[in-house]
Write an enzyme that holds these catalytic residues in place. Structure first.
Site, mmCIF file in Angstrom:
data_model
loop_
_atom_site.group_PDB
_atom_site.id
_atom_site.type_symbol
_atom_site.label_atom_id
_atom_site.label_comp_id
_atom_site.label_asym_id
_atom_site.label_seq_id
_atom_site.Cartn_x
_atom_site.Cartn_y
_atom_site.Cartn_z
ATOM 1 N N LEU A 56 0.861 -1.173 0.000
ATOM 2 C CA LEU A 56 0.000 0.000 0.000
ATOM 3 C C LEU A 56 0.898 1.223 0.000
ATOM 4 C CD1 LEU A 56 -2.703 -0.915 2.699
ATOM 5 C CD2 LEU A 56 -2.929 -1.062 0.211
ATOM 6 N N ASP A 57 0.464 2.290 -0.665
ATOM 7 C CA ASP A 57 1.228 3.532 -0.660
ATOM 8 C C ASP A 57 1.425 4.036 0.767
ATOM 9 O OD1 ASP A 57 1.345 3.541 -3.408
ATOM 10 O OD2 ASP A 57 -0.304 4.958 -3.674
ATOM 11 N N TRP A 58 2.439 4.847 0.945
ATOM 12 C CA TRP A 58 2.784 5.444 2.238
ATOM 13 C C TRP A 58 1.575 6.089 2.916
ATOM 14 C CZ3 TRP A 58 3.819 11.039 3.035
ATOM 15 C CH2 TRP A 58 4.351 11.325 4.303
ATOM 16 N N THR A 60 -1.675 5.607 2.106
ATOM 17 C CA THR A 60 -2.882 4.773 2.098
ATOM 18 C C THR A 60 -2.909 3.883 3.328
ATOM 19 O OG1 THR A 60 -2.840 4.733 -0.322
ATOM 20 C CG2 THR A 60 -4.202 3.083 0.773
#
Length: 211
Positions: A56-58, A60
């Site tokens: 997951l993105d930083w 998110t």
């Protein structure tokens, strides 16, 4: 670093299902000051064998799946690659779509001149497909459920931007009004379903968005 606000949703001998907080990397970054991340915290706090299956993105938050042995990692990675998993995200998006649901089928690629942004590129981009559905309409913004069929980087953020509804608090893609509408990126991995790599049982986990 301690686990602190990292919540374990489920654990057994083969898998870990984690609720990742916002502003935490999934894996270490290249820079020396980006070593703190989810996998490192887990490995240093009772799960030395933990292995990342997807990211997951930083910014998110939400459900992320990890394997606890090589065979489980291999099988879960295959399920993600072959699109045998099911994923859904909850997001807050700027504006009010004319319809209550729809899809975005636009190819994406990384854009080095504006890194780390991604852009729609019909010539060089990779296929990307997202389904969206309005859950709630709230004045200047709406709550949506996003279902990615492919798993491109920044896919949900760029696809919602492409139809005129950037996500609230998105420092990379939102216009000033949408950016200022919330203090964080309003994107949360709220559902994940997969087949257990050992038992073969179909498992589904849900995690409500904190916004």
């Amino acid at each position: 670093m301690p686990l602190s606000n990292i919540r374990i949703i489920h654990q057994d001998a083969a898998v870990l299902v984690i609720d990742k907080p916002t502003l935490l990397l999934s894996v270490p970054g290249r820079a020396e000051d980006n070593k703190d991340c989810l996998i490192t915290r887990l490995q240093e706090n009772g799960f030395p064998e933990a292995r990342i299956v997807h990211r997951l993105d930083w910014e998110t938050s939400g459900i992320i799946l990890l394997a606890r042995d090589a065979d489980s990692h291999r099988e879960l990675s295959r399920q993600f690659h072959d699109r045998e998993t099911e994923k859904a995200y909850t997001a807050l998006a700027w504006g009010q779509p004319a319809l209550d649901s729809g899809s975005v089928d636009l190819p994406l690629r990384y854009d080095p001149p504006t890194k780390p942004r991604h852009v729609v590129d019909h010539e060089h981009g990779k296929h990307a497909l997202t389904f969206w559905k309005v859950l709630e309409r709230c004045g200047e913004w709406c709550r949506v459920e996003l279902t990615p069929i492919t798993g491109r980087s920044h896919q949900l953020r760029v696809h919602m931007l492409s139809i005129g509804h950037p996500l609230l608090g998105d420092r990379l893609y939102a216009h000033p009004q949408a950016l200022e509408a919330h203090e964080r990126l309003c994107l949360h991995a709220s559902m994940l379903a997969f087949t257990h790599p050992v038992t073969g049982e179909r498992m589904k986990f849900e995690c409500a968005a904190p916004f």
